[in-house]
Design a protein around this motif. Structure first.
Motif, PDB file in Angstrom:
ATOM      1  N   SER A 283       0.837  -1.206   0.000  1.00 54.38           N
ATOM      2  CA  SER A 283       0.000   0.000   0.000  1.00 54.38           C
ATOM      3  C   SER A 283       0.867   1.248   0.000  1.00 54.38           C
ATOM      4  O   SER A 283       1.917   1.288   0.647  1.00 54.38           O
ATOM      5  N   VAL A 284       0.419   2.236  -0.743  1.00 54.03           N
ATOM      6  CA  VAL A 284       1.123   3.519  -0.771  1.00 54.03           C
ATOM      7  C   VAL A 284       0.931   4.224   0.562  1.00 54.03           C
ATOM      8  O   VAL A 284      -0.179   4.271   1.099  1.00 54.03           O
ATOM      9  N   GLY A 285       2.024   4.744   1.130  1.00 50.82           N
ATOM     10  CA  GLY A 285       1.898   5.442   2.409  1.00 50.82           C
ATOM     11  C   GLY A 285       3.235   5.876   2.959  1.00 50.82           C
ATOM     12  O   GLY A 285       4.298   5.557   2.407  1.00 50.82           O
ATOM     13  N   ASN A 286       3.190   6.609   4.083  1.00 53.67           N
ATOM     14  CA  ASN A 286       4.384   7.090   4.775  1.00 53.67           C
ATOM     15  C   ASN A 286       4.412   6.492   6.183  1.00 53.67           C
ATOM     16  O   ASN A 286       3.369   6.399   6.848  1.00 53.67           O
ATOM     17  N   TYR A 287       5.627   6.101   6.648  1.00 55.09           N
ATOM     18  CA  TYR A 287       5.746   5.444   7.951  1.00 55.09           C
ATOM     19  C   TYR A 287       6.940   6.022   8.704  1.00 55.09           C
ATOM     20  O   TYR A 287       8.022   6.211   8.139  1.00 55.09           O
ATOM     21  N   LYS A 288       6.729   6.287  10.005  1.00 58.82           N
ATOM     22  CA  LYS A 288       7.806   6.715  10.885  1.00 58.82           C
ATOM     23  C   LYS A 288       8.344   5.476  11.608  1.00 58.82           C
ATOM     24  O   LYS A 288       7.604   4.778  12.312  1.00 58.82           O
ATOM     25  N   ILE A 289       9.630   5.195  11.415  1.00 57.34           N
ATOM     26  CA  ILE A 289      10.198   3.957  11.941  1.00 57.34           C
ATOM     27  C   ILE A 289      11.426   4.260  12.806  1.00 57.34           C
ATOM     28  O   ILE A 289      12.341   4.964  12.378  1.00 57.34           O
ATOM     29  N   GLU A 290      11.411   3.707  14.031  1.00 58.29           N
ATOM     30  CA  GLU A 290      12.569   3.768  14.912  1.00 58.29           C
ATOM     31  C   GLU A 290      13.144   2.359  15.041  1.00 58.29           C
ATOM     32  O   GLU A 290      12.404   1.395  15.244  1.00 58.29           O
ATOM     33  N   VAL A 291      14.464   2.229  14.911  1.00 60.47           N
ATOM     34  CA  VAL A 291      15.147   0.958  15.144  1.00 60.47           C
ATOM     35  C   VAL A 291      15.742   1.027  16.542  1.00 60.47           C
ATOM     36  O   VAL A 291      16.741   1.728  16.787  1.00 60.47           O
ATOM     37  N   LEU A 292      15.129   0.302  17.487  1.00 55.78           N
ATOM     38  CA  LEU A 292      15.560   0.362  18.894  1.00 55.78           C
ATOM     39  C   LEU A 292      16.613  -0.688  19.212  1.00 55.78           C
ATOM     40  O   LEU A 292      17.356  -0.542  20.183  1.00 55.78           O
ATOM     41  N   GLY A 293      16.683  -1.742  18.425  1.00 55.39           N
ATOM     42  CA  GLY A 293      17.686  -2.773  18.666  1.00 55.39           C
ATOM     43  C   GLY A 293      17.808  -3.706  17.486  1.00 55.39           C
ATOM     44  O   GLY A 293      16.814  -4.005  16.815  1.00 55.39           O
ATOM     45  N   LEU A 294      19.018  -4.148  17.207  1.00 58.78           N
ATOM     46  CA  LEU A 294      19.252  -5.101  16.120  1.00 58.78           C
ATOM     47  C   LEU A 294      19.255  -6.519  16.674  1.00 58.78           C
ATOM     48  O   LEU A 294      19.604  -6.763  17.830  1.00 58.78           O
ATOM     49  N   ALA A 295      18.877  -7.464  15.851  1.00 58.61           N
ATOM     50  CA  ALA A 295      18.933  -8.872  16.235  1.00 58.61           C
ATOM     51  C   ALA A 295      20.389  -9.297  16.359  1.00 58.61           C
ATOM     52  O   ALA A 295      21.220  -8.959  15.520  1.00 58.61           O
ATOM     53  N   LYS A 296      20.681 -10.027  17.431  1.00 62.72           N
ATOM     54  CA  LYS A 296      22.056 -10.475  17.678  1.00 62.72           C
ATOM     55  C   LYS A 296      22.055 -11.934  18.125  1.00 62.72           C
ATOM     56  O   LYS A 296      21.083 -12.430  18.680  1.00 62.72           O
ATOM     57  N   GLY A 297      23.187 -12.586  17.887  1.00 63.31           N
ATOM     58  CA  GLY A 297      23.364 -13.940  18.382  1.00 63.31           C
ATOM     59  C   GLY A 297      23.944 -13.928  19.782  1.00 63.31           C
ATOM     60  O   GLY A 297      24.512 -12.926  20.233  1.00 63.31           O
ATOM     61  N   SER A 298      23.830 -15.039  20.491  1.00 63.95           N
ATOM     62  CA  SER A 298      24.361 -15.126  21.855  1.00 63.95           C
ATOM     63  C   SER A 298      25.877 -15.314  21.820  1.00 63.95           C
ATOM     64  O   SER A 298      26.445 -15.765  20.825  1.00 63.95           O
TER      65      SER A 298
ATOM     66  N   THR B  78       9.871   0.306  16.115  1.00 65.81           N
ATOM     67  CA  THR B  78       8.503   0.825  16.234  1.00 65.81           C
ATOM     68  C   THR B  78       8.096   1.411  14.887  1.00 65.81           C
ATOM     69  O   THR B  78       8.919   2.031  14.199  1.00 65.81           O
ATOM     70  N   ILE B  79       6.861   1.170  14.497  1.00 66.75           N
ATOM     71  CA  ILE B  79       6.309   1.712  13.259  1.00 66.75           C
ATOM     72  C   ILE B  79       5.125   2.590  13.639  1.00 66.75           C
ATOM     73  O   ILE B  79       4.098   2.087  14.141  1.00 66.75           O
TER      74      ILE B  79
END
Length: 479
Positions: free
Chosen positions: A96-111, A234-235
C-alpha cells in the motif's frame, strides 16, 4: 578430303557468329525471365526478414507491459536523520502507498559464550586430559565436536571453526594481557532472536569440558552467556519484533533490512509510492515501437502507384498486397481500439490512457485536443496519478492489450510460424527456379552442340565443294 578445324574456316562464312546468335535468340529471354523471378523472390525474402525483425522488436517491448508486477511496481524512499542509515526497504507491487515513521531500537544479535576469568592462562593450555564430545545447539541447529585428550585451547578453536557441520558458531581467542583474567575462549553464534529458543547451548559428556560449555555435566563452573536478542522497531509508535534483521511483512508486502539503531526520538521515514516514471516510459516505448513496426509493414506491403500508361504498378513494396500481413495489420489496429474486458471502467481503453490513433494509423500521445477537453498528455498524467494500479489490468492479464498482442505476434514470429512458413515458400520457389535454370542451361548446351554439329557438316561440305571447284577450274585453265 578437307578437314574443318574451326567453324566457318572451310566455307568462309561467319558460322560461329550465326550459332551464337541462334543460341542467344532461343535462350537469352528465358534465362532473363528466370533471373528476374529469382531477383524478385530474393527481395521478398529480405522483406520477410525485415518484417519479422520489426515484429520481434515490438514483441520485446511488450515484455514489461505483460507483467502485472512490472506495471504495479512500488518505489521505497527512506529518509534517515543524522546520517544514520538505519534500514533499507523493498516493496512488492501489492504494498500500500503510504508514509511510515520507523525507529530501530535494537538489532537482532546472536548469543555469546565466554570462559570465566582465569580459566586459561594461554592458548596452549590443555582443555581436557581425556577424550570427550561437545555439542553446540541454537534454535533448530546442532553439531558435535570431538575433543581429544591433550587438545589445547587453540586446537579446540580450530576444530570448531573447521567443522563441516558448524551452523554458524565462531570460536575466537582473546589474550587479555591480565594475568588474573587470562586468555578467554569466546563462542559467538550467528543464530539471532528470542533467547528462550535461540540462545547458544553447549553440552558435553566429559566433566572436564564444563569450563568450555554452558551446561555442566559434572557440576563444574561453566561459561558466562550473553543472551541472543530480537530486532526491535517501532512503526508509527507500534512495537514490532523479529528474530532476524530482515523483517518481512511487518508492513504488509514490505521487507526491511535493518542496519543500525536510530537516535532516541529521531525516527527514519519510509515512503512507499508508485513507480510512475518507469511505467510512463514503458508506455511511451510501446507507442514508438508500435509505430515503427507498422511503418515497416506499410512500406513492405504498399501497392505503389500506376505508371503513366496506367498498365503497371511502380514503387510498391516487395510484399505488396500480401493478404496475410494485411490481415495482421487489421488485427493490430483492432486491438488498439478495443475495450479491454475486466479492466477498470475508468481505464479500459488506450484512449483513456492518453493514446490515440491519428489519420495515418499511427499511435500518438497528443499535447493538445483540437476538439476541446483533455489532451493525451493530460489523460496520461491523470492515469498515472489517479488510476496507477488500473494500468496493469489494461495491458496485462488474459484480456490485456499487451497479452493479446503478444499472442497474435507469436503466431507470426515463433519457429515454424506464419513468417517462417512464408520464408519456406519463397525458398521453395527459389529452389525450383534454380533447378529450372540448371535444366535450361543443359538444354542450351545440347542445342548449341546440335547446331555446331550441323554447321560443322555444312562447313565441311562447302569446303569440299570449294576444293573441287578450284581443281576443275585449274584443270580447265591448263587446257
Amino acid at each position: 578430303m578437307s578437314t574443318v578445324t574451326s567453324l566457318g574456316v572451310g566455307s568462309g562464312l561467319d558460322l560461329e557468329s550465326l550459332v551464337t546468335q541462334l543460341v542467344s535468340a532461343s535462350y537469352d529471354s528465358k534465362f532473363q525471365t528466370i533471373s528476374d523471378k529469382q531477383d524478385a523472390i530474393t527481395v521478398q525474402l529480405s522483406a520477410v526478414s525485415q518484417v519479422k525483425s520489426a515484429l520481434e522488436t515490438f514483441q520485446d517491448s511488450l515484455a514489461k507491459l505483460k507483467s502485472a508486477d512490472s506495471l504495479s511496481e512500488r518505489q521505497t524512499t527512506v529518509t534517515n536523520p543524522d546520517d544514520i542509515e538505519a534500514f533499507t526497504a523493498e516493496a512488492t507491487s501489492s504494498a500500500s502507498v503510504g508514509n511510515y515513521k520507523i525507529e530501530v531500537l535494537g538489532l537482532a544479535k546472536g548469543s555469546v559464550a565466554t570462559t570465566q576469568d582465569g580459566t586459561f592462562s594461554s592458548s596452549s593450555d590443555v582443555v581436557s586430559t581425556t577424550d570427550g564430545v561437545m555439542t553446540f545447539s541454537a534454535g533448530d541447529e546442532t553439531f558435535d565436536v570431538n575433543v581429544t585428550a591433550g587438545m589445547t585451547v587453540s586446537q579446540l578453536r580450530d576444530a570448531i571453526n573447521k567443522s563441516a557441520s558448524n551452523f554458524g558458531v565462531n570460536a575466537n581467542i582473546i589474550n587479555t594481557g591480565d594475568s588474573t583474567v587470562g586468555t578467554k575462549l569466546v563462542f559467538t553464534s550467528s543464530v539471532t532472536g528470542d533467547p528462550l529458543t535461540n540462545n547458544l547451548t553447549i553440552t558435553n559428556n566429559n566433566s572436564e569440558l564444563d569450563k568450555v560449555s554452558t551446561v555442566a555435566s559434572g557440576g563444574g563452573s561453566t561459561m558466562s552467556l550473553k543472551d541472543s536478542q530480537q530486532a526491535h522497531i517501532t512503526i508509527d509508535g507500534v512495537d514490532a519484533y523479529s528474530d532476524s534483521n530482515t523483517m518481512e511483512n511487518v508492513i504488509a508486502n514490505v521487507t526491511l533490512e535493518l542496519n543500525d539503531v536510530t537516535d532516541t526520538d529521531s525516527p527514519s521515514t519510509l515512503k512507499v509510492g508508485t513507480d510512475s516514471d518507469d511505467i510512463e516510459q514503458y508506455i511511451r516505448d510501446f507507442v514508438d515501437s508500435y509505430n515503427s513496426m507498422m511503418s515497416t509493414l506499410k512500406d513492405q506491403t504498399s501497392s505503389g502507384t500506376f505508371s503513366s500508361s496506367g498498365t503497371a504498378l511502380t514503387d510498391g513494396g516487395a510484399l505488396q498486397g500480401d493478404a496475410t500481413l494485411r490481415g495482421f495489420m487489421n488485427q493490430m489496429a483492432s486491438l488498439v481500439s478495443n475495450v479491454v474486458q475486466g479492466a477498470s471502467p475508468q481505464l479500459n481503453t488506450l484512449y483513456a490512457l492518453g493514446i490515440s490513433m491519428n489519420s495515418d494509423g499511427e499511435l500518438e500521445i497528443e499535447t493538445s485536443n483540437s476538439y476541446g477537453g483533455e489532451s493525451g498528455e493530460d489523460r496520461l498524467s491523470s492515469a498515472l496519478e489517479d488510476n496507477f494500479d488500473d494500468i496493469a489490468a489494461l495491458f496485462s492479464g488474459d484480456n490485456g492489450i499487451a497479452t493479446q498482442m503478444d499472442s497474435l505476434l507469436e503466431q507470426y514470429t515463433q519457429r515454424g510460424g506464419l513468417l517462417d512458413q512464408k520464408t519456406d515458400t519463397y525458398n521453395d520457389q527459389l529452389d525450383d527456379l534454380n533447378k529450372q535454370e540448371t535444366d535450361l542451361s543443359d538444354r542450351q548446351t545440347s542445342y548449341e552442340s546440335t547446331l555446331r554439329s550441323r554447321y560443322t557438316a555444312l562447313d565441311t561440305a562447302l569446303a569440299e565443294m570449294n576444293s573441287s571447284s578450284s581443281y576443275v577450274l585449274n584443270l580447265l585453265a591448263s587446257l
